[in-house]
Design a protein around this motif. Structure first.
Motif, PDB file in Angstrom:
ATOM      1  N   LEU A  28      11.551  12.737  -1.464  1.00 13.29           N
ATOM      2  CA  LEU A  28      10.124  12.438  -1.526  1.00 13.29           C
ATOM      3  C   LEU A  28       9.345  13.529  -0.808  1.00 13.29           C
ATOM      4  O   LEU A  28       9.815  14.109   0.160  1.00 13.29           O
ATOM      5  N   GLY A  29       8.150  13.773  -1.273  1.00 14.49           N
ATOM      6  CA  GLY A  29       7.307  14.832  -0.721  1.00 14.49           C
ATOM      7  C   GLY A  29       6.774  14.510   0.659  1.00 14.49           C
ATOM      8  O   GLY A  29       7.510  14.252   1.588  1.00 14.49           O
ATOM      9  N   ASP A  30       5.481  14.479   0.800  1.00 13.22           N
ATOM     10  CA  ASP A  30       4.799  14.315   2.082  1.00 13.22           C
ATOM     11  C   ASP A  30       4.809  12.850   2.508  1.00 13.22           C
ATOM     12  O   ASP A  30       3.796  12.162   2.435  1.00 13.22           O
ATOM     13  N   VAL A  31       5.967  12.388   2.965  1.00 14.79           N
ATOM     14  CA  VAL A  31       6.154  10.995   3.371  1.00 14.79           C
ATOM     15  C   VAL A  31       6.659  10.989   4.808  1.00 14.79           C
ATOM     16  O   VAL A  31       7.595  11.711   5.142  1.00 14.79           O
ATOM     17  N   HIS A  32       6.032  10.155   5.662  1.00 11.57           N
ATOM     18  CA  HIS A  32       6.382  10.160   7.079  1.00 11.57           C
ATOM     19  C   HIS A  32       6.760   8.794   7.626  1.00 11.57           C
ATOM     20  O   HIS A  32       6.926   8.642   8.832  1.00 11.57           O
ATOM     21  N   SER A  33       6.880   7.799   6.746  1.00 11.36           N
ATOM     22  CA  SER A  33       7.278   6.459   7.207  1.00 11.36           C
ATOM     23  C   SER A  33       7.862   5.693   6.026  1.00 11.36           C
ATOM     24  O   SER A  33       7.691   6.081   4.863  1.00 11.36           O
ATOM     25  N   LEU A  34       8.542   4.591   6.337  1.00 10.46           N
ATOM     26  CA  LEU A  34       9.083   3.743   5.275  1.00 10.46           C
ATOM     27  C   LEU A  34       7.966   3.092   4.468  1.00 10.46           C
ATOM     28  O   LEU A  34       8.105   2.875   3.266  1.00 10.46           O
ATOM     29  N   LYS A  35       6.835   2.815   5.110  1.00 10.57           N
ATOM     30  CA  LYS A  35       5.693   2.239   4.397  1.00 10.57           C
ATOM     31  C   LYS A  35       5.142   3.230   3.371  1.00 10.57           C
ATOM     32  O   LYS A  35       4.851   2.866   2.231  1.00 10.57           O
ATOM     33  N   GLU A  36       5.022   4.499   3.746  1.00  7.52           N
ATOM     34  CA  GLU A  36       4.583   5.531   2.800  1.00  7.52           C
ATOM     35  C   GLU A  36       5.603   5.703   1.679  1.00  7.52           C
ATOM     36  O   GLU A  36       5.234   5.923   0.528  1.00  7.52           O
ATOM     37  N   LYS A  37       6.889   5.598   2.038  1.00  2.00           N
ATOM     38  CA  LYS A  37       7.942   5.708   1.035  1.00  2.00           C
ATOM     39  C   LYS A  37       7.763   4.640  -0.037  1.00  2.00           C
ATOM     40  O   LYS A  37       7.813   4.924  -1.230  1.00  2.00           O
ATOM     41  N   ARG A  38       7.543   3.393   0.388  1.00  2.77           N
ATOM     42  CA  ARG A  38       7.334   2.302  -0.565  1.00  2.77           C
ATOM     43  C   ARG A  38       6.140   2.573  -1.473  1.00  2.77           C
ATOM     44  O   ARG A  38       6.170   2.274  -2.669  1.00  2.77           O
ATOM     45  N   SER A  39       5.083   3.150  -0.903  1.00  2.00           N
ATOM     46  CA  SER A  39       3.880   3.402  -1.699  1.00  2.00           C
ATOM     47  C   SER A  39       4.096   4.494  -2.740  1.00  2.00           C
ATOM     48  O   SER A  39       3.341   4.587  -3.702  1.00  2.00           O
ATOM     49  N   VAL A  40       5.121   5.316  -2.569  1.00  6.38           N
ATOM     50  CA  VAL A  40       5.459   6.347  -3.558  1.00  6.38           C
ATOM     51  C   VAL A  40       6.476   5.815  -4.561  1.00  6.38           C
ATOM     52  O   VAL A  40       6.350   6.026  -5.768  1.00  6.38           O
ATOM     53  N   VAL A  41       7.486   5.107  -4.068  1.00  3.23           N
ATOM     54  CA  VAL A  41       8.600   4.671  -4.911  1.00  3.23           C
ATOM     55  C   VAL A  41       8.210   3.515  -5.838  1.00  3.23           C
ATOM     56  O   VAL A  41       8.588   3.504  -7.012  1.00  3.23           O
ATOM     57  N   ARG A  42       7.462   2.559  -5.342  1.00  5.18           N
ATOM     58  CA  ARG A  42       7.093   1.393  -6.160  1.00  5.18           C
ATOM     59  C   ARG A  42       6.403   1.754  -7.474  1.00  5.18           C
ATOM     60  O   ARG A  42       6.761   1.219  -8.524  1.00  5.18           O
ATOM     61  N   PRO A  43       5.400   2.638  -7.466  1.00  5.64           N
ATOM     62  CA  PRO A  43       4.757   2.993  -8.739  1.00  5.64           C
ATOM     63  C   PRO A  43       5.702   3.702  -9.709  1.00  5.64           C
ATOM     64  O   PRO A  43       5.611   3.508 -10.925  1.00  5.64           O
ATOM     65  N   VAL A  44       6.629   4.499  -9.190  1.00  7.71           N
ATOM     66  CA  VAL A  44       7.589   5.189 -10.062  1.00  7.71           C
ATOM     67  C   VAL A  44       8.476   4.162 -10.751  1.00  7.71           C
ATOM     68  O   VAL A  44       8.693   4.218 -11.972  1.00  7.71           O
ATOM     69  N   ILE A  45       8.979   3.197  -9.986  1.00  5.98           N
ATOM     70  CA  ILE A  45       9.832   2.146 -10.546  1.00  5.98           C
ATOM     71  C   ILE A  45       9.055   1.332 -11.581  1.00  5.98           C
ATOM     72  O   ILE A  45       9.550   1.052 -12.675  1.00  5.98           O
ATOM     73  N   ALA A  46       7.835   0.972 -11.257  1.00  8.99           N
ATOM     74  CA  ALA A  46       7.011   0.187 -12.188  1.00  8.99           C
ATOM     75  C   ALA A  46       6.724   0.974 -13.469  1.00  8.99           C
ATOM     76  O   ALA A  46       6.783   0.415 -14.573  1.00  8.99           O
TER      77      ALA A  46
END
Length: 98
Positions: free
Chosen positions: A12-30
């Protein structure tokens, strides 16, 4: 009936927390679910905030169709600017196999 399993190892690119990770990964999965009508889940690297594994399952009547869908899903993830696809592993199963 053929079943395909695709595992995508993603940085993942500019991600600094697990919360930010979820905000990037969830839309990709959806987007994968909605666009390709496949089963998708975050399948690994849950404790690392800059890495993830995405698992995709495909069921289709022909091996060629399964491969086309897995290839399309792989290209879709590789084209996302917020992600870097590190590796992709495709597996194909025939329904009659154990």
């Amino acid at each position: 009936m053929f079943i395909g399993a695709l595992t995508l190892d993603v940085l993942l690119g500019d991600v600094h927390s697990l919360k930010e990770k979820r905000s990037v990964v969830r839309p990709v999965i959806a987007d994968l679910r909605r666009t390709f009508l496949v089963a998708v889940s975050e399948a690994g690297e849950h404790d690392l905030y800059r890495r993830t594994k995405i698992g995709v399952a495909v069921v289709a009547p022909s091996a060629a169709h399964v491969r086309e869908l897995m290839d399309a899903c792989e290209r879709f993830v590789a084209a996302r600017p917020e992600l870097e696809l590190l590796s992709a592993r495709q597996r194909l199963f025939n329904e009659e196999e154990d």
